[in-house]
Design an enzyme around this catalytic site. Structure first.
Site, PDB file in Angstrom:
ATOM      1  N   GLU A 119       0.860  -1.276  -0.053  1.00 15.12           N
ATOM      2  CA  GLU A 119      -0.085  -0.194   0.031  1.00 15.12           C
ATOM      3  C   GLU A 119       0.828   1.157   0.013  1.00 15.12           C
ATOM      4  O   GLU A 119       2.110   1.165   0.481  1.00 15.12           O
ATOM      5  CB  GLU A 119      -0.967   0.071   1.284  1.00 15.12           C
ATOM      6  CG  GLU A 119      -2.027  -1.081   1.057  1.00 15.12           C
ATOM      7  CD  GLU A 119      -2.974  -1.088   2.119  1.00 15.12           C
ATOM      8  OE1 GLU A 119      -4.153  -1.434   2.022  1.00 15.12           O
ATOM      9  OE2 GLU A 119      -2.623  -1.061   3.447  1.00 15.12           O
ATOM     10  N   CYS A 132       3.632   8.360   1.165  1.00 16.63           N
ATOM     11  CA  CYS A 132       4.037   7.569   2.019  1.00 16.63           C
ATOM     12  C   CYS A 132       4.287   6.296   1.207  1.00 16.63           C
ATOM     13  O   CYS A 132       3.322   5.689   0.927  1.00 16.63           O
ATOM     14  CB  CYS A 132       3.147   7.510   3.141  1.00 16.63           C
ATOM     15  SG  CYS A 132       3.387   6.311   4.471  1.00 16.63           S
ATOM     16  N   CYS A 139       6.309  -6.996   7.254  1.00 15.32           N
ATOM     17  CA  CYS A 139       7.636  -6.504   8.061  1.00 15.32           C
ATOM     18  C   CYS A 139       8.015  -7.593   8.803  1.00 15.32           C
ATOM     19  O   CYS A 139       7.258  -8.502   9.437  1.00 15.32           O
ATOM     20  CB  CYS A 139       7.194  -5.216   8.864  1.00 15.32           C
ATOM     21  SG  CYS A 139       8.578  -4.517   9.712  1.00 15.32           S
ATOM     22  N   CYS A 143       6.129  -5.408  15.809  1.00 12.61           N
ATOM     23  CA  CYS A 143       5.863  -4.195  16.850  1.00 12.61           C
ATOM     24  C   CYS A 143       4.246  -4.628  17.182  1.00 12.61           C
ATOM     25  O   CYS A 143       3.548  -4.591  16.282  1.00 12.61           O
ATOM     26  CB  CYS A 143       6.081  -2.843  16.142  1.00 12.61           C
ATOM     27  SG  CYS A 143       7.664  -2.657  15.847  1.00 12.61           S
ATOM     28  N   CYS A 146       1.327  -2.483  15.515  1.00 13.91           N
ATOM     29  CA  CYS A 146       1.432  -2.154  14.125  1.00 13.91           C
ATOM     30  C   CYS A 146       0.775  -3.184  13.398  1.00 13.91           C
ATOM     31  O   CYS A 146       0.862  -4.303  13.732  1.00 13.91           O
ATOM     32  CB  CYS A 146       2.744  -1.832  13.646  1.00 13.91           C
ATOM     33  SG  CYS A 146       3.084  -1.707  11.883  1.00 13.91           S
ATOM     34  N   SER A 252      11.324   5.301  15.245  1.00 14.03           N
ATOM     35  CA  SER A 252       9.966   4.872  16.210  1.00 14.03           C
ATOM     36  C   SER A 252      10.314   4.485  17.436  1.00 14.03           C
ATOM     37  O   SER A 252      10.877   3.581  17.855  1.00 14.03           O
ATOM     38  CB  SER A 252       9.446   3.639  15.701  1.00 14.03           C
ATOM     39  OG  SER A 252       8.980   4.004  14.208  1.00 14.03           O
ATOM     40  N   CYS A 372      -1.373   5.943   9.900  1.00 14.06           N
ATOM     41  CA  CYS A 372      -0.156   5.212  10.172  1.00 14.06           C
ATOM     42  C   CYS A 372      -0.552   3.984  10.893  1.00 14.06           C
ATOM     43  O   CYS A 372      -1.196   3.727  11.909  1.00 14.06           O
ATOM     44  CB  CYS A 372       0.713   6.023  11.177  1.00 14.06           C
ATOM     45  SG  CYS A 372       1.100   7.770  10.852  1.00 14.06           S
TER      46      CYS A 372
HETATM   47  N1  SAH Z   1       8.991   0.312   9.925  1.00 10.62           N
HETATM   48  C1  SAH Z   1       9.123   1.668  10.065  1.00 10.62           C
HETATM   49  C2  SAH Z   1       8.523   2.508   9.147  1.00 10.62           C
HETATM   50  C3  SAH Z   1       7.055   2.081   8.914  1.00 10.62           C
HETATM   51  S1  SAH Z   1       5.907   2.406  10.222  1.00 10.62           S
HETATM   52  C4  SAH Z   1       9.046   2.201  11.224  1.00 10.62           C
HETATM   53  O1  SAH Z   1       8.752   1.433  12.335  1.00 10.62           O
HETATM   54  O2  SAH Z   1       9.694   3.254  11.729  1.00 10.62           O
HETATM   55  C5  SAH Z   1       5.557   4.264  10.358  1.00 10.62           C
HETATM   56  C6  SAH Z   1       5.208   4.710  11.774  1.00 10.62           C
HETATM   57  O3  SAH Z   1       3.757   4.481  12.128  1.00 10.62           O
HETATM   58  C7  SAH Z   1       6.010   4.018  12.773  1.00 10.62           C
HETATM   59  O4  SAH Z   1       6.612   5.092  13.903  1.00 10.62           O
HETATM   60  C8  SAH Z   1       5.087   3.122  13.527  1.00 10.62           C
HETATM   61  O5  SAH Z   1       5.515   2.988  14.642  1.00 10.62           O
HETATM   62  C9  SAH Z   1       3.749   3.838  13.331  1.00 10.62           C
HETATM   63  N2  SAH Z   1       2.638   3.122  13.665  1.00 10.62           N
HETATM   64  C10 SAH Z   1       2.591   1.898  13.533  1.00 10.62           C
HETATM   65  N3  SAH Z   1       1.509   1.382  13.782  1.00 10.62           N
HETATM   66  C11 SAH Z   1       0.794   2.463  14.334  1.00 10.62           C
HETATM   67  C12 SAH Z   1      -0.483   2.470  14.808  1.00 10.62           C
HETATM   68  N4  SAH Z   1      -1.456   1.328  14.905  1.00 10.62           N
HETATM   69  N5  SAH Z   1      -0.904   3.718  15.299  1.00 10.62           N
HETATM   70  C13 SAH Z   1      -0.234   4.869  15.027  1.00 10.62           C
HETATM   71  N6  SAH Z   1       0.955   4.790  14.481  1.00 10.62           N
HETATM   72  C14 SAH Z   1       1.446   3.532  14.257  1.00 10.62           C
HETATM   73 FE1  SF4 Z   2       7.459  -2.988  10.954  1.00  7.93          FE
HETATM   74 FE2  SF4 Z   2       7.652  -0.407  11.803  1.00  7.93          FE
HETATM   75 FE3  SF4 Z   2       5.500  -1.805  11.847  1.00  7.93          FE
HETATM   76 FE4  SF4 Z   2       7.460  -2.360  13.728  1.00  7.93          FE
HETATM   77  S1  SF4 Z   2       6.004  -0.236  13.281  1.00  7.93           S
HETATM   78  S2  SF4 Z   2       6.255  -3.744  12.513  1.00  7.93           S
HETATM   79  S3  SF4 Z   2       9.260  -2.051  12.207  1.00  7.93           S
HETATM   80  S4  SF4 Z   2       6.305  -1.495  10.159  1.00  7.93           S
END
Ligand code: SAH
Ligand code: SF4
Length: 397
Positions: A119, A132, A139, A143, A146, A252, A372
């Site tokens: 996406e 974006c 991934c 996390c 996420c 992050s 995000c």
């Molecule tokens: N993998 C990389 C980049 C993609 S995530 C990283 O983790 O930095 C982009 C951002 O969205 C990151 O800061 C991630 O922690 C945040 N994110 C992930 N899931 C989220 C959610 N459910 N609500 C808000 N932010 C989230």
């Molecule tokens: Fe991967 Fe970033 Fe999501 Fe963590 S927050 S699972 S590093 S995409």
């Protein structure tokens, strides 16, 4: 080790496919660096003494004018154009669906080689437009807050697939220049954030090559200060990101103690807060850039106390920083809740009073699951159960 929660992969264990072209297939020129493009042209029979000029011409057609058809490259001889068309193609990912949110945010589902899907999100704002983009299908990291991290299948995107996203956005926004028209300085895609699906620093070479193409002044021409790469904290690659890409960095962060960060961002078990901060301290000097963005997702009762805010300020002392507070975006089965608005504001206030910009990121495109952390391609529904996610997050279960 038998502890299940620690067995989540925190190293890159995926390869970029497809690695080899089938016999007779035309090679895609998108995503090749200038050096790689020149080598491909020589291999196809371009005389050495012409190759620099030809590389420049073809580069401009592809990345400045957005041309996809070799026949339209009118400053090249007819025979040469035919040769190029026989050997090469200019191919982008395929747009499967395109959704437009009530707030103007656009979300695209793209299909890439092998039938995989990623996406991409375009976020229009008053003075800029941010694209974006994704760097991986899924991934390898998990996390716990996420959505992308719950997707099982993972593969790295090729440089072509990363650059192709930027080109597709320009197609959809009608942003390629028209020959003869006066130069238009307003850019619809003015900024790029590597914040879509995937951990960009676990696909370093492809991301770097793609960004070199995107930053090239004779093509897409986006300055390195308009590109932000977001990492969960792949410490050994952070210095390379500074010296080999030179873009802005977002991290992050999400927690102020190792105990909590281990649960939220499992890569912390490998490179903890102290190790991460040491790498971040060197980044501005190595990349000749200014502030690092600390992303901090606001999770109710988990990481959102006044004490957390004060600890955060102490931890980052001395690092030129901006703290981006992200209200948690819910997704089906998520084991967390978004912090209350007053809590987020109180947290922001402590950071602001300590001298840091602390913007609260307005969720965009929530109605189309484009915010995000909500990205996850529809065909990859093999989702973990709520219990599995909760267990990994250390929330019992
Ligand atoms: N993998 C990389 C980049 C993609 S995530 C990283 O983790 O930095 C982009 C951002 O969205 C990151 O800061 C991630 O922690 C945040 N994110 C992930 N899931 C989220 C959610 N459910 N609500 C808000 N932010 C989230
Ligand atoms: Fe991967 Fe970033 Fe999501 Fe963590 S927050 S699972 S590093 S995409």
């Amino acid at each position: 080790m038998t502890d299940n929660s620690a067995s989540a992969p925190i190293t890159q264990d995926v390869v970029t496919i497809p690695r080899r072209l089938p016999e007779g297939a035309r090679r895609n020129l998108v995503g090749l660096t200038r050096e790689q493009l020149a080598a491909a042209l020589i291999e196809a029979g371009t005389p050495e003494r012409q190759v620099k000029m030809r590389t420049g011409q073809i580069w401009q057609w592809i990345y400045h004018w957005g041309v996809r058809d070799f026949a339209a490259m009118t400053n090249l001889g007819k025979d040469y154009r035919a040769l190029l068309a026989e050997r090469f193609e200019i191919a982008l990912p395929e747009v499967v669906t395109r959704q437009v949110s009530v707030d103007g945010t656009r979300k695209y589902l793209l299909r890439i080689a092998g039938g995989h899907e990623v996406e991409m999100v375009y976020i229009p704002e008053e003075n800029r437009g941010t694209l974006c983009i994704s760097s991986q299908v899924g991934c390898t990291l998990t996390c716990s807050f996420c959505h992308t991290g719950t997707q099982k299948l993972v593969r790295n995107l090729t440089a072509a697939e990363i650059v192709g996203q930027v080109m597709l956005a320009r197609d959809d926004l009608g942003e390629w220049p028209r020959p003869g028209a006066p130069k238009d300085e307003t850019r619809l895609v003015s900024n790029i954030v590597l914040m879509g699906m995937g951990e960009p620093l676990y696909n370093f070479d492809n991301v770097r090559d793609a960004m070199k193409v995107v930053m090239d002044g004779e093509g897409l021409s986006l300055s390195r200060r308009r590109i932000t790469l977001s990492t969960s904290g792949v410490v050994p690659e952070i210095a390379r990101c500074a010296t080999e890409i030179g873009c802005l960095l977002a991290v992050s962060f999400h927690a102020t103690t190792d105990e909590v960060r281990d649960r939220l961002v499992p890569i912390n078990r490998r490179w903890n807060i102290e190790t991460l901060l040491a790498a971040l301290r060197d980044y501005p000097r190595l990349s000749n850039s200014e502030r690092i963005t600390f992303e901090y997702v606001m999770l109710k009762g988990v990481n959102d106390s006044d004490e957390d805010a004060r600890r955060l300020v102490r931890l980052i002392a001395g690092i030129p920083a901006k703290i981006n507070l992200i209200p948690f975006n819910e997704w089906p089965g998520a084991p967390y809740e978004r912090s209350d608005w007053e809590r987020i504001e109180a947290f922001a206030d402590i950071i602001y009073k300590a001298g840091y910009a602390s913007p609260i990121r307005t969720p965009r495109g929530e109605d189309i699951m484009a915010a995000c952390g909500q990205l996850k391609s529809a065909t990859e529904r093999a989702r973990k159960s709520r219990a599995e996610i909760a267990a990994e997050a250390g929330l019992g279960g």
